[in-house]
Design an enzyme around this catalytic site. Structure first.
Site, mmCIF file in Angstrom:
data_model
loop_
_atom_site.group_PDB
_atom_site.id
_atom_site.type_symbol
_atom_site.label_atom_id
_atom_site.label_comp_id
_atom_site.label_asym_id
_atom_site.label_seq_id
_atom_site.Cartn_x
_atom_site.Cartn_y
_atom_site.Cartn_z
ATOM 1 N N ASN B 37 28.654 2.733 52.045
ATOM 2 C CA ASN B 37 29.515 1.546 52.044
ATOM 3 C C ASN B 37 29.456 0.892 53.416
ATOM 4 O O ASN B 37 29.589 1.576 54.427
ATOM 5 C CB ASN B 37 30.962 1.934 51.707
ATOM 6 C CG ASN B 37 31.873 0.724 51.656
ATOM 7 O OD1 ASN B 37 32.126 0.078 52.672
ATOM 8 N ND2 ASN B 37 32.361 0.403 50.471
ATOM 9 N N SER B 60 30.178 -1.157 46.883
ATOM 10 C CA SER B 60 31.075 -2.205 47.354
ATOM 11 C C SER B 60 32.440 -1.939 46.747
ATOM 12 O O SER B 60 32.547 -1.701 45.534
ATOM 13 C CB SER B 60 30.547 -3.576 46.916
ATOM 14 O OG SER B 60 31.374 -4.582 47.457
ATOM 15 N N GLU B 61 33.486 -1.955 47.563
ATOM 16 C CA GLU B 61 34.780 -1.477 47.070
ATOM 17 C C GLU B 61 35.435 -2.399 46.051
ATOM 18 O O GLU B 61 36.451 -2.055 45.477
ATOM 19 C CB GLU B 61 35.734 -1.172 48.224
ATOM 20 C CG GLU B 61 36.095 -2.346 49.098
ATOM 21 C CD GLU B 61 35.264 -2.402 50.367
ATOM 22 O OE1 GLU B 61 34.062 -2.027 50.304
ATOM 23 O OE2 GLU B 61 35.788 -2.831 51.407
ATOM 24 N N ASN B 62 34.850 -3.580 45.827
ATOM 25 C CA ASN B 62 35.377 -4.384 44.724
ATOM 26 C C ASN B 62 34.789 -3.936 43.387
ATOM 27 O O ASN B 62 35.123 -4.506 42.354
ATOM 28 C CB ASN B 62 35.153 -5.875 44.959
ATOM 29 C CG ASN B 62 33.708 -6.225 45.188
ATOM 30 O OD1 ASN B 62 32.955 -5.434 45.744
ATOM 31 N ND2 ASN B 62 33.305 -7.401 44.765
ATOM 32 N N GLN B 99 38.697 -1.239 40.358
ATOM 33 C CA GLN B 99 39.086 -0.966 41.738
ATOM 34 C C GLN B 99 39.517 0.484 41.939
ATOM 35 O O GLN B 99 39.192 1.104 42.951
ATOM 36 C CB GLN B 99 40.254 -1.879 42.068
ATOM 37 C CG GLN B 99 40.575 -1.958 43.507
ATOM 38 C CD GLN B 99 39.676 -2.951 44.191
ATOM 39 O OE1 GLN B 99 39.397 -3.998 43.640
ATOM 40 N NE2 GLN B 99 39.235 -2.627 45.370
#
Lengths: 219, 234
Positions: B37, B60-62, B99
């Protein structure tokens, strides 16, 4: 059975009262239920508690509601660099902010949906986020107690739905995965609207526990 | 002006690595096959400098695993964005998730390496990267605390000193913290430093710099093991 499919946006939000707690799907500029947000602006509801990753981009997303001073409390992880309406209200102390780490924000929403009264996590230990929270050591690690976040409504944006027959909605790519599927599992009533006016999809209002939201999209 | 201040002023004028070169050096820290990340700022540039011989999978944290390069003009899909809300592409086999699952991966130790930006790192590896005291506005945490708490290896990329010349590597952070004892490696425009139980170990210095000069611009003691090589960029 309650009506689920509506022909206009204002009808969908007609019974959203002042003081409601509303979860909003979306991440940054992607995936916010902008049509529903605009309907809330037209309705002029006040004293809203919003639960959202971000606080709007200028007039976009929740920006309009801050501009209109409709939100008095927000629980968010990243207000965002262009959330100028929020920042103005925040500086004027017209809105209060609970800043929550992003993953903890959705996990607290998920806890509410899953009937959990809270959970312990190492995230935020020793930071401002831990202030006032119970701390204990579990498995040799310092942890803090995080409690669920409940809401009255969850607003999400769908790519398309089968409004006439059932209450399924689909999202598209990273538009939804944001907070939608987390928030929409809560016992809140989920209001969702297609993203573009004139699209074939009817407007849907989805009752709790009666939807199958946003199956994981293939790349 | 006392001699030490003159010396420090001279050091601040000495050439350092650019942001792109910091990213390029940090890219060498990524092992082949890693799930990675990249945070805002310099870390986000790393994807452009991956060594050809390695493959890493970007998270990607989304809600993306298998994120590809940024979208070219005409290719943008605003439903397909990274955590900086910039339109991106996908590699074959990429997947989307919500999420909660995205952060299950960050907190649960499923990321091999995370690279974040930083305002301050302490000698114990504490990180401060989300709010500058006294700055206007609310600040924002985003995914940084989850990532800092859970990544198997955390690299911080930042400039070695602030715009005013103050050290960003310090004995104790004075800015609001992101996480405790979470940083493993720091890559700056002057050095590569590992956070070890015995303290901060200076692994490499920028071309033309010597350890004593880097130490002058560092707020905590730097340990060295023998001769410290210069950062080599291919």
């Amino acid at each position: 059975m309650k009506k689920k499919v509506y022909s206009n946006l204002d009808e969908i939000v007609a019974d959203v009262p002042d003081g409601a707690r509303i979860m909003f799907g979306g991440f940054g500029g992607a995936g916010f239920p902008n049509n529903l947000i605009q309907a809330l602006v037209r309705k002029g509801v006040k004293n809203i508690t919003a639960i959202s990753n971000n606080c709007g981009t200028r007039d976009g997303e929740l920006g309009l509601m801050f501009k209109n001073n409709q939100i008095t409390h927000i629980i968010a992880s990243f207000p965002g660099p262009h959330a100028n309406h929020f920042q103005e209200r925040f500086a004027a102390e017209e809105v209060t902010l609970e800043l929550v780490p992003q993953g903890i924000l959705c996990e607290r929403m998920r806890a509410a949906a899953a009937g959990l009264q809270g959970f312990y996590t190492t995230v935020g230990v020793g930071t401002e986020v831990a202030e006032g929270k119970e701390e204990r050591v579990l498995e040799g690690k310092r942890c803090i107690l995080e409690k669920p976040i409940h809401a009255d409504f969850a607003f999400i944006k769908a790519h398309h739905g089968h409004g006439r027959k059932d209450d399924h909605c689909r999202s598209r790519r990273t538009r939804s995965p944001g907070f939608d599927r987390t928030g929409a599992r809560d016992d809140a009533r989920n209001l969702c609207a297609p993203y573009r006016a004139g699209e074939r999809t009817p407007l849907c209002r989805i009752a709790p526990y009666r939807r199958k939201l946003c199956s994981t999209s293939r790349a | 002006m006392p001699d030490s201040a003159v010396q420090e002023k001279a050091l601040l004028d000495k050439p350092r690595l650019t942001r792109e070169q910091i990213a390029q050096r940090a890219a060498f820290e990524l092992p082949d096959g890693a799930y990675v990340n990249l945070g805002w700022g310099i870390p986000n540039l790393i994807a452009d400098y991956l060594p050809k011989e390695i493959t890493v999978y970007f998270h990607s944290e989304n809600g993306i695993l298998g994120m590809g390069r940024r979208a070219k003009p005409g290719e943008e899909d605003y439903d397909l964005v990274d955590a900086m809300k910039v339109p991106v592409t996908l590699i074959p086999g990429a997947s989307f998730f919500n999420q909660a699952d995205a952060h299950l991966m960050t907190r649960g130790g499923h990321l091999d390496v995370a690279v974040l930006g930083g305002f301050q790192v302490s000698e114990k590896g504490n990180l401060a990267n989300w709010k500058i005291p006294g700055a206007k506005g609310s600040g924002g945490i985003g995914g940084a605390m989850d990532i800092a708490a859970g990544a198997k290896k955390l690299i911080v990329c930042m400039e070695h000193v602030t715009k005013d010349g103050a050290p960003k590597i310090v004995k104790k952070c004075t800015y609001p913290l992101t996480g405790l004892e979470c940083v493993d490696t720091i890559v700056t425009d002057l050095a590569v430093i590992d956070v070890q139980p015995q303290g901060l170990v200076l692994r490499e210095v920028a071309p033309g710099w010597i350890p004593a000069e880097v130490q002058k611009l560092t707020g905590a003691a730097l340990l060295t093991k023998g001769r410290v090589p210069e950062i080599h960029l291919r």
